[in-house]
Write a protein that holds these residues in place. Structure first.
Motif: not given
Ligand code: ATP
Length: 741
Positions: A508-513, A629-634
């Motif tokens: 899965n993609a992680p939640s932050s870079p 996932y944080p808002r910026e990735l929603k």
């Protein structure tokens, strides 16, 4: 809830796998034409079999009866003991498939979303030169310390970060140290601590208690850092290092604290526990406070604990040196450091752009006041790391992962792979599924040894829900192994130095870079080469741009190239692929074999009610993790974008469970008046809960930790409305006397 495109096949002979093979090998001229015209990729083309529902009634048998029987295989080795359901089931490299009269399989290649062309922007990654030209002799260290570094650690040349950090720290400065993963930051702080403590005029007594406090986010890191200190302290036996970490007996830790620990290495949660409950812990002589993986320690999951520790240390402690280190010191941490450290130096080895100038000096050094802004949003990536991404429809995610494992680990020697999953439940699920379905039983191996050139797969798993003993055992086993596949959560993402890891896979993609950088940083360490693969659904393709905005470059591997390994007859020894040979590497051959493989998983999962409900729980855990996932990735990772029926396939479930999505929807209906605030709180709270459970202090009672954790996680959503604790560092700073990070 949408139901997957299930397909029922009634077959007496040949076995299930061959049946699936036959079904998918019918000529399909019309389809081929469509394929040629379609803008879709060829592997998304539908199979020409009639829809499931039309055929299912007459042929359906209860799933339980369709599973192949056979004796249960005792998993080999300690790390393969699992608590998950283990009924007899289909699968296993070498398992006999002959008993199966009927199997329900599914059209994996039908109704998948279009895989978009990946237009990835090419960015110049930030790079660092790992090694400097300086040696440890140049530093003016105690000669015994230098000879220990040379003879015990077998190191002579300093890395760039060591060359710049050690002198600055020896001068007594506070520091913010940022350099890429695997660049030697541990020694960059351990050496100055040991040098300064051994040089103290009044010789340190064990009973003096801590002079240095090192905080790290996980127990494995505690042990790793402790190990480094132990080695460096060989000539200075009067200085005693010690650890406090969850999972150990509190009583024995108290006894050790009573005797005295001079360099105390701990996870925050466990230390707070002792601060609250142990009389013998004091910080009156603290001279060093080190926060390794500082950005992780200062984020949501640890704020409260760090605040409590700083308050305790500030209340007692004399003036001390503070050091924050990470490969990803972000803007927030830098700003915080700016106001809370005492005139700190910022040591950053990174250099922008593809070329590395200044080869003599060990990379561009930026020793300055802490930076803010864009520069800190771009993270250095090891030069020897090849990063890949693949776009895979949800239905094909499981078979693609397994094909990738087979491709990389079954035919090459000494391959070490780490696969990251978003939760403990998922690690347990896939670990058990793989052990049960992909490994040959010993008797099958004895009868038909692995074909030449193929390697026995070995699976291990590591996550915060395991008992401490097992965590240590797995960590050591994987460290010492020449080959193996470690399934883990982000508990293994930070700081772990596992030698010779060749592949990092992110399921899965992680939640932050930042988390991406740490995960992939488990390979390509200290100048070695390594590779990473990120698996994304077609709807998640935009994540590649998000990475690019942080100067992270990934190349695409096509799903079909991953799946093509399945056309090798020896890729799954003992498995009946069917009587016909597949057309070598043809799209049709690949589809047939992918379907066979999927059938193996579905048969196992549907071999009992227990296994079905276990798979459903894993699916639920996946969905829960997806909501964090944080808002910026929603806009990329929103649960509404998931096709649950398709996702269910990647859990070996034939249909999407009926009530899974409902809970999320219900919770949305119970919205307070400020939906904007509530949503923000909810996702942050969930993320905090996940982090807390994953990096738990381990103080909770023993027993079925995995089950307990999933229960806790299940409650997390319910706790969503609970107010977040006050940001710890702000409070800590107000109360502090002198300085604290
Ligand atoms: N000067 C050196 N020469 C050779 N090897 C070194 C040197 N310094 C450190 N190493 C080795 O490099 C590896 C990585 O070091 P370390 O774990 O400290 O990296 P790190 O920068 O802390 O990584 P991360 O950011 O992932 O925590 C370790 O195996 C360590 O023993």
């Amino acid at each position: 809830m949408a139901v997957t495109d299930g397909l029922l096949l009634h077959l007496s002979e040949p076995p299930a796998a061959a049946a699936a093979f036959r079904t998918f090998s019918r000529p399909r001229v019309a389809q081929a034409k469509r394929q040629a015209q379609a803008t879709k990729r060829k592997y998304q083309a539908s199979s020409a079999v009639p829809p499931a529902k039309r055929r299912s009634r007459a042929t359906s048998l209860p799933a339980k009866k369709t599973a192949a029987g056979g004796p249960r295989r005792a998993p080999a080795g300690r790390a393969q003991t699992v608590s998950s359901p283990r009924k007899s089931a289909a699968g296993g490299r070498g398992r006999n498939q002959e008993q199966k009269p009927c199997v329900k399989t599914s059209s994996l290649f039908k109704n998948n979303p279009e895989i978009p062309e990946l237009h990835r922007p090419v960015v110049h990654q930030v790079q660092e030169k790992v090694f400097s030209s300086g040696t440890f002799h140049d530093l003016g260290l105690h000669p015994h310390l230098v000879s220990t570094i040379n003879t015990v650690l077998n190191m002579f040349t300093m890395t760039s970060v060591q060359m710049h950090s050690i002198p600055a720290l020896l001068e007594g400065k506070d520091a913010l140290v940022r350099s890429q993963t695997g660049s030697g930051k541990t020694l960059a702080y351990c050496i100055p601590v040991v040098q300064s403590l051994q040089a103290m005029k009044t010789k340190i007594q064990r009973s003096d208690g801590p002079y240095a406090l090192v905080l790290v986010p996980t127990r494995e890191l505690v042990l790793q850092s402790f190990d480094t200190f132990q080695k460096l302290l060989k000539p200075f036996t009067w200085i005693v290092p010690g650890v406090l970490m969850g999972g150990e007996k509190r009583k024995s830790e108290k006894a050790r604290l009573r005797k005295g620990i001079n360099i105390l290495i701990s996870t925050p949660g466990r230390l707070v526990d002792h601060i609250k409950s142990t009389k013998n812990i004091h910080f009156s002589r603290i001279q060093w406070l080190i926060l390794d993986e500082a950005d992780r320690l200062l984020d949501l999951g640890f704020e409260k604990d760090i605040t409590a520790i700083l308050n305790a240390v500030n209340a007692e402690g004399p003036e001390r040196q503070n050091v924050l280190l990470s490969a990803t010191l972000t803007d927030g941490v830098a700003r915080l450091a700016d106001v809370s450290l005492n005139n700190p130096v910022s040591i950053s080895v990174a250099e922008e752009g593809p070329a590395l100038s200044n080869p003599e000096g060990g990379g561009a050094l930026d020793v300055s006041a802490p930076q803010t802004g864009d520069k800190l949003d771009s993270f250095a990536i090891p030069e020897g790391l090849d990063q890949y991404v693949t776009l895979v429809p949800s239905k094909l995610r499981l078979v693609s992962l397994v094909a990738f494992i087979l491709q990389k680990c079954a035919f090459a020697e000494d391959q070490k792979m780490i696969i990251f999953f978003p939760s403990c439940e998922l690690v347990e699920f896939y670990y058990t599924l793989f052990v049960q379905t992909l490994l040959p039983r010993p008797e099958a191996l004895a009868a038909a040894p692995l074909p030449p050139g193929s390697t026995q797969l070995k699976f291990l798993r590591l996550h915060g829900g395991l008992e401490q003993e097992e965590r240590v055992a797995v960590f050591q086993e994987f460290s010492l192994s020449q080959a193996g596949i470690l399934l883990c959560t982000d508990v293994a993402a930070r700081g772990l130095d596992l030698p010779q890891v060749t592949w990092i896979v992110q399921y899965n993609a992680p939640s932050s870079p930042a988390e991406y950088v740490h995960r992939v940083g488990r390979t390509a360490r200290i100048g070695c080469r390594g590779s990473s693969l990120l698996i994304l659904a077609p709807s998640e393709a935009e994540y590649v741009n998000s990475l690019a905005s942080h100067k992270i470059n990934v190349s695409e591997i096509k799903m079909e190239d991953i799946l093509s390994v399945l056309t090798r007859d020896d890729c799954f020894p003992g498995r009946q692929w069917g009587k016909q040979k597949p057309r070598a590497c043809s799209p049709q051959g690949i589809r047939e074999r992918a379907t066979v493989l999927q059938t193996v998983f579905e048969d196992y999962v549907h071999s009992s009610e227990e296994t079905v409900s276990w798979a459903k729980k894993a699916l639920q855990s996946f969905i829960r993790a997806y909501t964090t996932y944080p808002r910026e990735l929603k806009h990329i990772f929103h649960v509404r974008l998931l096709h649950l029926g398709h996702v269910a396939k990647s859990f070996g479930l034939r249909d999407a469970p009926q009530n899974l999505g409902v809970s999320a929807v219900k919770k949305k209906k119970a919205t307070p008046k400020r939906p904007d605030l509530r949503k923000k709180m909810q996702s942050k709270q969930r993320l905090a809960e996940v982090l807390r459970s994953e990096y738990a202090s381990g103080m909770e009672a023993g027993g079925a930790k995995v089950a307990k954790q999933s229960q806790q996680a299940g409650q997390a959503a319910g706790q969503a409305a609970r107010p977040r604790p006050e940001p710890g560092l702000g409070r800590g700073r107000k109360q502090k006397k002198k300085r604290s990070p």
